[in-house]
Design an enzyme around this catalytic site. Structure first.
Site, PDB file in Angstrom:
ATOM      1  N   GLU A 136       0.871  -1.157   0.000  1.00  0.00           N
ATOM      2  CA  GLU A 136       0.000   0.000   0.000  1.00  0.00           C
ATOM      3  C   GLU A 136       0.918   1.219   0.000  1.00  0.00           C
ATOM      4  O   GLU A 136       1.791   1.331   0.858  1.00  0.00           O
ATOM      5  CB  GLU A 136      -0.862  -0.021   1.273  1.00  0.00           C
ATOM      6  CG  GLU A 136      -1.936   1.013   1.239  1.00  0.00           C
ATOM      7  CD  GLU A 136      -2.761   1.054   2.529  1.00  0.00           C
ATOM      8  OE1 GLU A 136      -2.730   0.084   3.310  1.00  0.00           O
ATOM      9  OE2 GLU A 136      -3.430   2.080   2.734  1.00  0.00           O
ATOM     10  N   LYS A 166       4.197   0.911   9.337  1.00  0.00           N
ATOM     11  CA  LYS A 166       4.373   2.185   8.641  1.00  0.00           C
ATOM     12  C   LYS A 166       3.701   3.320   9.397  1.00  0.00           C
ATOM     13  O   LYS A 166       4.194   4.441   9.395  1.00  0.00           O
ATOM     14  CB  LYS A 166       3.779   2.083   7.230  1.00  0.00           C
ATOM     15  CG  LYS A 166       4.710   1.396   6.253  1.00  0.00           C
ATOM     16  CD  LYS A 166       4.084   1.304   4.879  1.00  0.00           C
ATOM     17  CE  LYS A 166       3.058   0.196   4.849  1.00  0.00           C
ATOM     18  NZ  LYS A 166       2.492  -0.031   3.511  1.00  0.00           N
ATOM     19  N   ARG A 217       4.932 -12.740   9.759  1.00  0.00           N
ATOM     20  CA  ARG A 217       5.600 -11.478   9.455  1.00  0.00           C
ATOM     21  C   ARG A 217       6.897 -11.383  10.245  1.00  0.00           C
ATOM     22  O   ARG A 217       7.088 -12.067  11.249  1.00  0.00           O
ATOM     23  CB  ARG A 217       4.691 -10.295   9.749  1.00  0.00           C
ATOM     24  CG  ARG A 217       4.328 -10.133  11.219  1.00  0.00           C
ATOM     25  CD  ARG A 217       3.181  -9.147  11.423  1.00  0.00           C
ATOM     26  NE  ARG A 217       3.489  -7.810  10.971  1.00  0.00           N
ATOM     27  CZ  ARG A 217       2.866  -7.201   9.947  1.00  0.00           C
ATOM     28  NH1 ARG A 217       1.919  -7.821   9.285  1.00  0.00           N
ATOM     29  NH2 ARG A 217       3.182  -5.985   9.605  1.00  0.00           N
TER      30      ARG A 217
HETATM   31  P1  ATP Z   1       2.489  -1.989   7.840  1.00  0.00           P
HETATM   32  O1  ATP Z   1       1.678  -2.421   9.006  1.00  0.00           O
HETATM   33  O2  ATP Z   1       3.920  -1.807   8.139  1.00  0.00           O
HETATM   34  O3  ATP Z   1       1.890  -0.816   7.133  1.00  0.00           O
HETATM   35  P2  ATP Z   1       1.331  -3.594   5.859  1.00  0.00           P
HETATM   36  O4  ATP Z   1       1.193  -5.065   5.872  1.00  0.00           O
HETATM   37  O5  ATP Z   1       0.108  -2.782   6.054  1.00  0.00           O
HETATM   38  O6  ATP Z   1       2.471  -3.219   6.846  1.00  0.00           O
HETATM   39  P3  ATP Z   1       1.598  -3.352   3.051  1.00  0.00           P
HETATM   40  O7  ATP Z   1       2.144  -2.241   2.258  1.00  0.00           O
HETATM   41  O8  ATP Z   1       0.138  -3.591   2.995  1.00  0.00           O
HETATM   42  O9  ATP Z   1       2.030  -3.110   4.558  1.00  0.00           O
HETATM   43  O10 ATP Z   1       2.408  -4.682   2.776  1.00  0.00           O
HETATM   44  C1  ATP Z   1       2.888  -5.140   1.546  1.00  0.00           C
HETATM   45  C2  ATP Z   1       3.298  -6.563   1.730  1.00  0.00           C
HETATM   46  O11 ATP Z   1       4.356  -6.661   2.673  1.00  0.00           O
HETATM   47  C3  ATP Z   1       2.146  -7.390   2.269  1.00  0.00           C
HETATM   48  O12 ATP Z   1       2.077  -8.590   1.527  1.00  0.00           O
HETATM   49  C4  ATP Z   1       2.524  -7.626   3.700  1.00  0.00           C
HETATM   50  O13 ATP Z   1       2.019  -8.846   4.148  1.00  0.00           O
HETATM   51  C5  ATP Z   1       4.048  -7.607   3.663  1.00  0.00           C
HETATM   52  N1  ATP Z   1       4.592  -7.200   4.951  1.00  0.00           N
HETATM   53  C6  ATP Z   1       4.332  -6.070   5.634  1.00  0.00           C
HETATM   54  N2  ATP Z   1       4.979  -6.061   6.818  1.00  0.00           N
HETATM   55  C7  ATP Z   1       5.661  -7.218   6.898  1.00  0.00           C
HETATM   56  C8  ATP Z   1       6.511  -7.817   7.874  1.00  0.00           C
HETATM   57  N3  ATP Z   1       6.797  -7.219   9.023  1.00  0.00           N
HETATM   58  N4  ATP Z   1       7.047  -9.030   7.600  1.00  0.00           N
HETATM   59  C9  ATP Z   1       6.786  -9.642   6.437  1.00  0.00           C
HETATM   60  N5  ATP Z   1       5.987  -9.143   5.482  1.00  0.00           N
HETATM   61  C10 ATP Z   1       5.424  -7.951   5.698  1.00  0.00           C
HETATM   62 MG    MG Z   2      -1.445  -2.044   5.220  1.00  0.00          MG
END
Ligand code: ATP
Ligand code: MG
Length: 556
Positions: free
Chosen positions: A35, A269, A259
């Site tokens: 995202e 983020k 994760r």
């Molecule tokens: P955040 O909570 O940091 O915003 P998010 O999952 O909302 O993380 P996205 O941009 O939606 O962030 O994630 C893109 C991809 O990265 C998704 O497939 C997500 O599952 C993966 N991802 C995000 N954080 C992690 C993590 N800590 N470990 C492994 N994969 C991750």
């Molecule tokens: Mg997200």
């Protein structure tokens, strides 16, 4: 050397089984779906290495899909940074795609569900919907709008799209099962009204699909074979499958892995954005941030991050990785690649009284003693007056102090053995100058003195030294698990940045290359900061030579 054969992780097992069975004609297509609401962090690196790594291994492809269904928090700056970081990590996507490009198709899919009596427009407020959903042990109750006719739903949904209603006035919900023990199946929201500008579609849309409606369908539109996400999406999987089944579209499948969580680090983020906005750090790429851009600016290499992701592997259960493993990976890499240089951070002057005034010797030092041939040499000027590190001298040295004090000898790296016989103090009692004699026939590489000394110290010639700012970083948080605290910001380490405004560097370092790692002998690994300029050099410490935290724990 025989490569140790690594056992397959559970996703590789799934893929190999699919390949054996000929599912999807042996095709492997993964996607990385960020995202664009922030910069990528080391957790994303795990997902990137996994998704791109699998497609590389199985001769497939990976799409980069920006999951831009939430217009309020998204920004084009983030899109650019994400692309830059993935490429820097060493991966190339097959196609750059945006969920927003599918808004029209997704809208048509929603219309299909309405026609199949599998979706309805609900006028209830968010609170009313939440209240009518029941609890995990108690079934929900239908709202008065659940029994609307297909025609009415089609008309209302069309009007939602046309902007006839305000935010929150209506939503589109799937009509599934209000008694399902999985709350995600109790008529989940598919669309909501948001009269906001979108960074790509502008003002074309005022209804936006929810994650659960957009994600699986986008996978299906792209014919993704293995859609890999993190464990919190396990309860969403039945909905993912339900949408695909009811719409009769390409059967992408979702798989979940744990994760990355890392000690002394916050990873979300949203929290990282707070650190930036509230000025706890300078920017998203502040070298203390766990972002990919922060790590890069700090001096981490792409290879070290890939190697880290490889070492932590892929699990089905949540765990916590020690940040020292990441530090181990960068040390291991830089030990092999960094060029050695001499820098004095806390200078004190050493005068070799028996060395000729005005004489300059051009000594040579290997750039990289870890590889054969040393990757060449650089010249290091040696003169009568040198800067050395203040803590390499002691007025009253204890036993086993193998550096300088009156009566003690050391080797000056790449140069001679010197013996200290005197020192000078200023009126406040601070030592300002150390006096030594050198042993003329003890020069490194041609030493015939027969003397043995236990210590070797680094130095920089006073008349040749250049100045640089050096930034030393420590962990950003005191607590091993900062997010466990009520407010993660209460755990911030106020001393995570120490600036040395005037360090003395050997002259060759004035032409240090951006992006290259240097080992400042005895001090750690460093790299030029992105703010460095030829008239104001700035170096970041990437990592110390040894794990200083481990030492502190042992010391108790
Ligand atoms: P955040 O909570 O940091 O915003 P998010 O999952 O909302 O993380 P996205 O941009 O939606 O962030 O994630 C893109 C991809 O990265 C998704 O497939 C997500 O599952 C993966 N991802 C995000 N954080 C992690 C993590 N800590 N470990 C492994 N994969 C991750
Ligand atoms: Mg997200």
């Amino acid at each position: 050397m025989i490569e140790e054969e690594k056992s397959l992780n559970f996703i590789e097992e799934v893929i190999e089984e699919d390949l054996r069975k000929g599912t999807h004609d042996g095709r492997v297509l993964t996607r990385f779906p960020p995202e664009p609401n922030g910069y990528l962090h080391i957790g994303h690196a795990k997902s990137i290495c996994l998704n791109f790594g699998l497609s590389q291994k199985y001769n497939g492809l990976t799409n980069l899909r920006f999951d831009d269904t939430n217009p309020v928090t998204e920004d084009a700056e983030y899109v650019e940074s994400i692309k830059r970081d993935i490429q820097w990590l060493g991966f190339q996507w097959a196609q750059e795609l945006y969920t927003s490009d599918y808004f029209e198709i997704l809208y048509q899919y929603a219309v299909d569900l309405i026609k199949k009596e599998l979706a309805y427009v609900d006028d209830s407020t968010a609170e009313e919907i939440a209240a009518s959903k029941g609890t995990p042990t108690e079934p929900g109750i239908p709202t008065p709008y659940r029994s609307r006719s297909v025609e009415e739903n089609l008309m209302l949904f069309q009007q939602m799209r046309e902007g006839k209603y305000r935010d929150g006035e209506k939503v589109l919900r799937a009509k599934i099962d209000l008694a399902n023990p999985n709350m995600h199946l109790r008529d989940p929201l598919l669309y909501r009204i948001r009269h906001v500008h979108h960074h790509r579609t502008g003002d074309k849309w005022c209804i936006y699909p929810m994650y659960d409606f957009a994600h699986g369908q986008s996978d299906s539109i792209e014919k993704i074979t293995h859609s890999i996400c993190t464990l919190e999406f396990i309860p969403h999987r039945p909905l993912y499958d339900w949408c695909i089944e009811k719409l009769e579209i390409f059967p992408s499948k979702q798989y979940e892995f744990a994760r990355l969580n890392m000690t002394y680090t916050v990873m979300s983020k949203r929290k990282l954005l707070q650190l930036v906005n509230e000025k706890f750090v300078e920017s998203w790429d502040d070298p203390r941030m766990p972002t990919i851009s922060g790590l890069r600016r700090r001096g981490y290499t792409a290879a070290s991050i890939r190697n880290f992701c490889d070492k932590i592997g892929v699990q089905k259960r949540e765990n916590m990785i020690d940040v020292s493993l990441l530090e181990f990976c960068i040390r291991e890499d830089l030990n092999k690649t960094a060029w050695r240089r001499m820098v004095v951070l806390d200078p004190i002057k050493l005068v070799i009284t028996n060395y000729p005034d005005g004489q300059v010797e051009e000594l040579t030092g290997e750039n990289n003693p870890e590889v054969e041939g040393g990757e060449g040499f650089r010249h290091i000027p040696f003169t009568k007056q040198l800067w050395i590190e203040r803590d390499d001298f002691m007025e009253e040295p204890p036993k086993k102090f193998f550096r300088l004090g009156v009566g003690l000898s050391v080797r000056l790296k790449h140069a001679y053995i010197v013996e200290c016989y005197d020192f000078v103090k200023d009126p406040e009692g601070k030592v300002i100058e150390i006096h030594c004699n050198y042993i003329p026939n003890s020069k490194s590489g041609e030493d015939t003195s027969g003397l043995k000394v236990k210590g070797t110290i680094h130095w920089v010639s006073v008349p040749h030294a250049k100045e640089a700012e050096v930034r030393l970083y420590d962990r950003l948080f005191h607590d091993e698990n900062p997010v466990a605290a009520e407010d993660f910001k209460s755990s911030i380490n106020p001393d995570s940045l120490q600036i040395i405004s005037k360090a003395y560097i050997e002259p060759d370092l004035a032409t240090a290359q951006a992006g290259k790692g240097y080992q400042f002998i005895r001090l750690g690994y460093f790299t030029l900061d992105t703010q460095s300029s030829p008239d104001h050099l700035v170096f970041n410490r990437t990592v110390t030579l040894k794990d200083s935290w481990a030492k502190e724990i042992k010391k108790g």
